[in-house]
Enzyme design. Structure first.
Site, PDB file in Angstrom:
ATOM      1  N   HIS A   1       0.832  -1.204   0.000  1.00 23.73           N
ATOM      2  CA  HIS A   1       0.000   0.000   0.000  1.00 23.73           C
ATOM      3  C   HIS A   1       0.865   1.252   0.000  1.00 23.73           C
ATOM      4  CE1 HIS A   1      -3.830  -1.982   1.885  1.00 23.73           C
ATOM      5  NE2 HIS A   1      -3.326  -2.672   0.885  1.00 23.73           N
TER       6      HIS A   1
ATOM      7  N   TYR B   1      -9.315   4.960   7.708  1.00 21.41           N
ATOM      8  CA  TYR B   1      -9.513   5.307   9.118  1.00 21.41           C
ATOM      9  C   TYR B   1     -10.633   6.345   9.144  1.00 21.41           C
ATOM     10  CZ  TYR B   1      -4.998   3.143  10.356  1.00 21.41           C
ATOM     11  OH  TYR B   1      -3.961   2.259  10.563  1.00 21.41           O
TER      12      TYR B   1
ATOM     13  N   PRO C   1      -3.783  -0.043  18.957  1.00 22.34           N
ATOM     14  CA  PRO C   1      -3.541  -0.480  17.576  1.00 22.34           C
ATOM     15  C   PRO C   1      -3.704   0.603  16.508  1.00 22.34           C
ATOM     16  CG  PRO C   1      -5.659  -1.288  18.362  1.00 22.34           C
ATOM     17  CD  PRO C   1      -4.987  -0.651  19.531  1.00 22.34           C
TER      18      PRO C   1
ATOM     19  N   LYS D   1       1.569  -0.243  15.174  1.00 23.15           N
ATOM     20  CA  LYS D   1       2.993  -0.330  15.514  1.00 23.15           C
ATOM     21  C   LYS D   1       3.399  -1.588  16.290  1.00 23.15           C
ATOM     22  CE  LYS D   1       4.657   3.304  13.667  1.00 23.15           C
ATOM     23  NZ  LYS D   1       4.410   2.768  12.342  1.00 23.15           N
TER      24      LYS D   1
ATOM     25  N   TYR E   1       3.943   6.690  10.432  1.00 19.59           N
ATOM     26  CA  TYR E   1       3.143   5.514  10.074  1.00 19.59           C
ATOM     27  C   TYR E   1       3.998   4.520   9.289  1.00 19.59           C
ATOM     28  CZ  TYR E   1      -1.086   2.905   8.870  1.00 19.59           C
ATOM     29  OH  TYR E   1      -2.047   1.926   8.749  1.00 19.59           O
TER      30      TYR E   1
HETATM   31  C1  PHB Z   1      -5.465  -4.584  10.794  1.00 19.49           C
HETATM   32  O1  PHB Z   1      -5.492  -4.771   9.567  1.00 19.49           O
HETATM   33  O2  PHB Z   1      -5.756  -5.470  11.593  1.00 19.49           O
HETATM   34  C2  PHB Z   1      -5.108  -3.235  11.299  1.00 19.49           C
HETATM   35  C3  PHB Z   1      -4.767  -2.249  10.406  1.00 19.49           C
HETATM   36  C4  PHB Z   1      -4.430  -0.983  10.878  1.00 19.49           C
HETATM   37  C5  PHB Z   1      -4.438  -0.720  12.225  1.00 19.49           C
HETATM   38  C6  PHB Z   1      -4.763  -1.714  13.122  1.00 19.49           C
HETATM   39  C7  PHB Z   1      -5.107  -2.974  12.660  1.00 19.49           C
HETATM   40  O3  PHB Z   1      -4.129   0.535  12.664  1.00 19.49           O
END
Ligand code: PHB
Ligand code: APR
Length: 394
Positions: free
Chosen positions: A75, A203, A295, A299, A387
């Protein structure tokens, strides 16, 4: 009592313990890995799935990246959906780095396969694990397997047994300091048999709370909803989960996730946690045993990988030159990266979840912050740099 001996005794076969065993193997150093769960449980356990470029490079360079190269989803950016306004942050253009979506359990599967091919010990379903003589030159791990008591005499112990393990808990409390923050919400996470409708993560900030759209493959979507930390997932029907996800994720440009059968669901609380130092005598903590991040910044796994890279180098340097210097700096060097990731994860979490202060000022301030982060190149670059992650030695 069955007596064993190794150079590094590793407690825990999560990503940290397995990768440490692998890196030590490449350096010609012997280890025994013990795990209290069954192999299938460790492989099936659904966890996060975003790998920094640094983690991908480390897996590739250490020869365990071939399936990741074939099946990982690369990505170049992420979306942030601010009350229906979906904006893209072009991480690759801003930083020259990208992220890879590949389930943590796939990483674990690849590392178990690599370990098996070396013939070095990896013991599942052990019980009654304890660590001893940590301040001596020969620390020991005791456990039982098939009703036999076993003892491993080690030069070093690596505590890679996650946040509820016994290693950190075995350090006398006057020798460590714990920093912790518990958030007033959790994530309800699902896996669904639905093709991802966006090639990149979304997000999403919505009046009803945060939601996240992620994926595991071309046929499987991973989604999360902000919920109460003690939310009872059994009270949510699949239809209710989808209604809430569609409400919170859909954007004004018409985008929404594809709906499909839910194959897995669970709730996790959110917390930030750091242990200092990450060492006691000849025992070194790595990964979730030493620190937990919420999460939102993706990280957790990446920090675990950076810890064990550092620990394997320090141990290798000790055996090559008899020099303790890198071991002595292990904790301090890890903690610099850990605290930077803590700050970023806290910031992402605070910015993207709805404040529950009841004060409208906080909501308006949050909107101003989101507007800035999704419009200013300087602000986007800062988010993207954190990130995508920093070089492994920083
Ligand atoms: C996930 O794909 O499980 C995932 C992706 C991004 C995050 C947390 C979990 O910030
Ligand atoms: N004895 C042996 N093994 C144990 C014990 C014990 N007493 N206690 C726990 N374990 C095992 C757990 O069953 C687990 O397999 O230690 C392992 C720790 O693995 P993880 O929890 O996955 O932690 P870590 O390897 O540090 O990986 C960090 O995991 O939680 C995620 O987001 C986090 O991605 C990050 C990653």
């Amino acid at each position: 009592m069955k007596a064993m001996r190794t150079q590094v005794g590793i407690v825990g076969a999560g990503p940290a313990g397995l990768m440490l065993g692998h890196l030590l193997h490449l350096a010609g150093i012997d280890s025994i890995i013990i795990e209290d769960r069954a192999q299938d449980y460790v492989i099936e356990r659904v966890r996060a799935g975003v790998l920094e470029q640094t983690t991908v490079d480390l897996l590739n360079e250490s020869g365990v990246g071939s399936r990741l190269q074939r099946e990982g989803m690369f990505h170049d950016g992420i979306y942030i959906n601010v009350f229906g306004n979906r904006r893209r942050i072009d991480i690759a253009a801003l930083t020259g780095r990208r992220i890879t979506v590949y389930g943590q359990n796939e990483v674990v599967k690849d590392l178990i396969a690599a370990r098996s091919s070396t013939g070095r010990p990896l013991l599942f379903e052990v019980a009654d694990v304890s660590v001893h003589d940590l301040e001596s030159e020969q620390p020991k791990i005791r456990f039982t397997q098939d009703n036999t008591s076993c003892e491993i005499q080690c030069d070093f112990i690596a505590g890679c047994d996650g946040s509820h393990g016994i290693c950190r808990a075995s350090i006398p409390s006057n020798h460590i300091r714990i920093y912790e923050r518990i958030y007033p919400f959790g994530w309800l996470g699902i896996l669904a048999d639905a093709a991802p409708s966006s090639p990149e993560l979304v997000y999403s900030v919505h009046e009803r709370g945060f939601a996240l759209f992620s994926m595991r493959s071309n046929a499987v979507t991973r989604l999360y909803l902000q919920c109460a930390p003690d939310e009872d997932v059994s009270k949510w029907s699949d239809d209710q989960i989808w209604d809430e996800l569609l409400t919170r994720l859909h954007s004004n440009d018409g985008w929404k996730p594809n709906v499909g059968p839910i194959t897995q669901k669970g709730v996790t609380g959110m917390r930030s946690f750091v242990t200092e130092p990450m060492r006691y005598g000849r025992m070194f903590l790595a990964g979730d045993a030493a620190h937990i991040v919420p999460p939102t910044g993706a990280k957790g796994l990446n920090l675990a990988m950076a810890d064990v890279w550092r620990l394997s180098r320090a141990v290798a340097s000790y055996y090559q030159s008899g020099c303790d210097e890198l071991l002595d700096h292990y904790s301090e060097d890890c903690l610099r990266r850990v605290w930077r990731a803590q700050q970023f994860s806290w910031w992402m979490t605070s910015m993207l979840h709805r404040p529950n202060t009841g004060n409208p000022f906080d909501s308006r301030r949050q909107l101003a912050e989101l507007e800035y982060v999704t419009n200013s190149r300087a602000a986007m670059t800062s988010l993207a740099e954190n990130y995508a992650g920093f070089p492994i030695n920083e």
